[in-house]
Scaffold this motif. Sequence first.
Motif, PDB file in Angstrom:
ATOM      1  N   ASP A 152       0.855  -1.181   0.000  1.00 10.03           N
ATOM      2  CA  ASP A 152       0.000   0.000   0.000  1.00 10.03           C
ATOM      3  C   ASP A 152       0.895   1.235   0.000  1.00 10.03           C
ATOM      4  OD1 ASP A 152      -1.691   2.161   0.728  1.00 10.03           O
ATOM      5  OD2 ASP A 152      -3.045   0.811   1.792  1.00 10.03           O
ATOM      6  N   SER A 153       0.765   2.079  -1.005  1.00  7.74           N
ATOM      7  CA  SER A 153       1.648   3.247  -1.154  1.00  7.74           C
ATOM      8  C   SER A 153       1.496   4.242  -0.010  1.00  7.74           C
ATOM      9  CB  SER A 153       1.374   3.946  -2.491  1.00  7.74           C
ATOM     10  OG  SER A 153       0.038   4.412  -2.551  1.00  7.74           O
ATOM     11  N   ARG A 154       0.422   4.154   0.744  1.00  7.41           N
ATOM     12  CA  ARG A 154       0.211   5.080   1.863  1.00  7.41           C
ATOM     13  C   ARG A 154       0.969   4.651   3.114  1.00  7.41           C
ATOM     14  NH1 ARG A 154      -6.109   4.514   2.234  1.00  7.41           N
ATOM     15  NH2 ARG A 154      -5.384   2.348   2.021  1.00  7.41           N
ATOM     16  N   LEU A 155       1.522   3.448   3.098  1.00  6.97           N
ATOM     17  CA  LEU A 155       2.172   2.882   4.272  1.00  6.97           C
ATOM     18  C   LEU A 155       3.627   2.525   3.974  1.00  6.97           C
ATOM     19  CD1 LEU A 155      -0.730   0.477   5.294  1.00  6.97           C
ATOM     20  CD2 LEU A 155      -0.073   2.568   6.502  1.00  6.97           C
ATOM     21  N   SER A 156       4.435   2.512   5.018  1.00  2.69           N
ATOM     22  CA  SER A 156       5.794   1.994   4.915  1.00  2.69           C
ATOM     23  C   SER A 156       5.723   0.492   5.144  1.00  2.69           C
ATOM     24  CB  SER A 156       6.687   2.664   5.970  1.00  2.69           C
ATOM     25  OG  SER A 156       7.995   2.138   5.926  1.00  2.69           O
ATOM     26  N   SER A 157       6.219  -0.303   4.196  1.00  2.92           N
ATOM     27  CA  SER A 157       5.986  -1.746   4.218  1.00  2.92           C
ATOM     28  C   SER A 157       7.277  -2.546   4.172  1.00  2.92           C
ATOM     29  CB  SER A 157       5.115  -2.161   3.025  1.00  2.92           C
ATOM     30  OG  SER A 157       3.884  -1.466   3.016  1.00  2.92           O
ATOM     31  N   LEU A 158       7.283  -3.671   4.875  1.00  2.00           N
ATOM     32  CA  LEU A 158       8.368  -4.638   4.826  1.00  2.00           C
ATOM     33  C   LEU A 158       7.768  -5.990   4.477  1.00  2.00           C
ATOM     34  CD1 LEU A 158      11.281  -5.691   5.472  1.00  2.00           C
ATOM     35  CD2 LEU A 158      10.486  -5.996   7.832  1.00  2.00           C
ATOM     36  N   LEU A 261      -2.065 -18.961  -6.736  1.00  2.00           N
ATOM     37  CA  LEU A 261      -2.198 -17.571  -6.321  1.00  2.00           C
ATOM     38  C   LEU A 261      -1.231 -17.273  -5.182  1.00  2.00           C
ATOM     39  CD1 LEU A 261      -6.095 -17.265  -6.308  1.00  2.00           C
ATOM     40  CD2 LEU A 261      -4.495 -16.755  -8.165  1.00  2.00           C
ATOM     41  N   ALA A 262      -0.534 -16.157  -5.284  1.00  2.00           N
ATOM     42  CA  ALA A 262       0.426 -15.764  -4.254  1.00  2.00           C
ATOM     43  C   ALA A 262       0.046 -14.416  -3.673  1.00  2.00           C
ATOM     44  CB  ALA A 262       1.835 -15.703  -4.835  1.00  2.00           C
ATOM     45  N   ILE A 263       0.302 -14.253  -2.393  1.00  2.00           N
ATOM     46  CA  ILE A 263       0.004 -13.000  -1.716  1.00  2.00           C
ATOM     47  C   ILE A 263       1.139 -12.707  -0.746  1.00  2.00           C
ATOM     48  CG2 ILE A 263      -1.327 -14.067   0.165  1.00  2.00           C
ATOM     49  CD1 ILE A 263      -3.263 -11.639  -0.080  1.00  2.00           C
ATOM     50  N   GLY A 264       1.489 -11.443  -0.599  1.00  2.00           N
ATOM     51  CA  GLY A 264       2.554 -11.060   0.311  1.00  2.00           C
ATOM     52  C   GLY A 264       2.025 -10.815   1.720  1.00  2.00           C
ATOM     53  N   HIS A 265       2.843 -11.154   2.714  1.00  2.00           N
ATOM     54  CA  HIS A 265       2.517 -10.841   4.097  1.00  2.00           C
ATOM     55  C   HIS A 265       3.467  -9.720   4.512  1.00  2.00           C
ATOM     56  CE1 HIS A 265       0.058 -11.891   7.486  1.00  2.00           C
ATOM     57  NE2 HIS A 265       1.107 -11.899   8.286  1.00  2.00           N
ATOM     58  N   TYR A 266       2.917  -8.547   4.768  1.00  2.00           N
ATOM     59  CA  TYR A 266       3.706  -7.341   4.989  1.00  2.00           C
ATOM     60  C   TYR A 266       3.574  -6.838   6.421  1.00  2.00           C
ATOM     61  CZ  TYR A 266       3.930  -6.900  -0.134  1.00  2.00           C
ATOM     62  OH  TYR A 266       4.148  -7.104  -1.475  1.00  2.00           O
ATOM     63  N   LEU A 267       4.669  -6.263   6.918  1.00  2.00           N
ATOM     64  CA  LEU A 267       4.623  -5.487   8.151  1.00  2.00           C
ATOM     65  C   LEU A 267       4.521  -4.026   7.735  1.00  2.00           C
ATOM     66  CD1 LEU A 267       4.835  -5.741  11.259  1.00  2.00           C
ATOM     67  CD2 LEU A 267       7.277  -5.231  11.016  1.00  2.00           C
ATOM     68  N   VAL A 268       3.516  -3.312   8.243  1.00  2.00           N
ATOM     69  CA  VAL A 268       3.270  -1.941   7.781  1.00  2.00           C
ATOM     70  C   VAL A 268       3.168  -0.983   8.963  1.00  2.00           C
ATOM     71  CG1 VAL A 268       2.075  -2.761   5.720  1.00  2.00           C
ATOM     72  CG2 VAL A 268       0.734  -2.199   7.763  1.00  2.00           C
ATOM     73  N   THR A 269       3.506   0.264   8.695  1.00  2.00           N
ATOM     74  CA  THR A 269       3.337   1.350   9.650  1.00  2.00           C
ATOM     75  C   THR A 269       3.189   2.645   8.878  1.00  2.00           C
ATOM     76  OG1 THR A 269       4.245   2.348  11.674  1.00  2.00           O
ATOM     77  CG2 THR A 269       5.796   1.915   9.886  1.00  2.00           C
ATOM     78  N   LEU A 270       2.857   3.716   9.558  1.00  2.00           N
ATOM     79  CA  LEU A 270       2.783   5.014   8.906  1.00  2.00           C
ATOM     80  C   LEU A 270       4.196   5.503   8.572  1.00  2.00           C
ATOM     81  CD1 LEU A 270       0.125   6.858  11.090  1.00  2.00           C
ATOM     82  CD2 LEU A 270      -0.142   6.191   8.697  1.00  2.00           C
TER      83      LEU A 270
END
Length: 300
Positions: A152-158, A261-270
Amino acid sequence: MPSVTLAQMRAVEALARTGKFSRAAEDLGISQPSVSTQIQSFEELCRTRIFIRDGHNVSIAPSALDLIAKIRVTLKCLGEVDRVIADTTSLNTGTVSIGFSAHRLIMPILTAFVRQYPALRLTTRGGPSLELADAVLRGELDVAAISQVAPDSRLSSLLLHQSRVAIYGRKGDPMLEKGRLTLADLDGQDMVLWNKSSGTRTLLEAAAAKEGVRLKPVLEVATLDVAYAAAAAGIGLAISIEGEVRSDDHIDVVPLVEPELAIGHYLVTLPECRDHAAIQAFFEVAKDHALEMDGVLPFN
């Protein structure tokens, strides 16, 4: 023109979080009339309704949601300034709020973080990925581990883990006996699906629409325990990301193939909070322990 004060912002945030003047006063350690005065002064400054009163309960006015989010981020940043001034070398105090959509996948990271920073207090919240992402954007959560097709471009993601979609159902279900399913196999089948806030469901529905497959949800759920119980009872086939659930005495789990089907599991913050010490520490621990996110299913 008068400016907003820190006391007003703290009162607004506490009332938004607790929903009651009495609880906000208790949380802040001040009297209830003081909270009421701060809220009234803030609303007069804004010249708009911030809260909707319903007896003793209070909710945020829809038009004020963005403003409340900005207040929460501002208070987080001020708290970080206080921390740096008071203690620049260690994390001895504070709270980190963490959301997760798959508890089994985040547990190794949580365990490592608690052991490394025992003085920090963690609060957790489970739920569908899109709801948790919104909670981070509203400032309600510091970080969240969520499943998404893309960052999500609104969040900082790992990116923590790239997962495949799996299907599970009652032990011995004939549909699962061959050890794998295609998307076409799900056409018209009774299914237990997460609600519309689930990243995994969003991915599955988009793929089904592309392939002309008709999904038939007979039950929508918001928690993993209900999805598991419903699948184990034979209400329908359920979906998960690999590692989220495992085959046991009650359910069988098989991979979804063709298409896989593949999906990423992300750690996100503002982005505004990414360099806050506690959040930065959580991201560092997550980097070190991401490969320990157990549960990669033994797909052949």
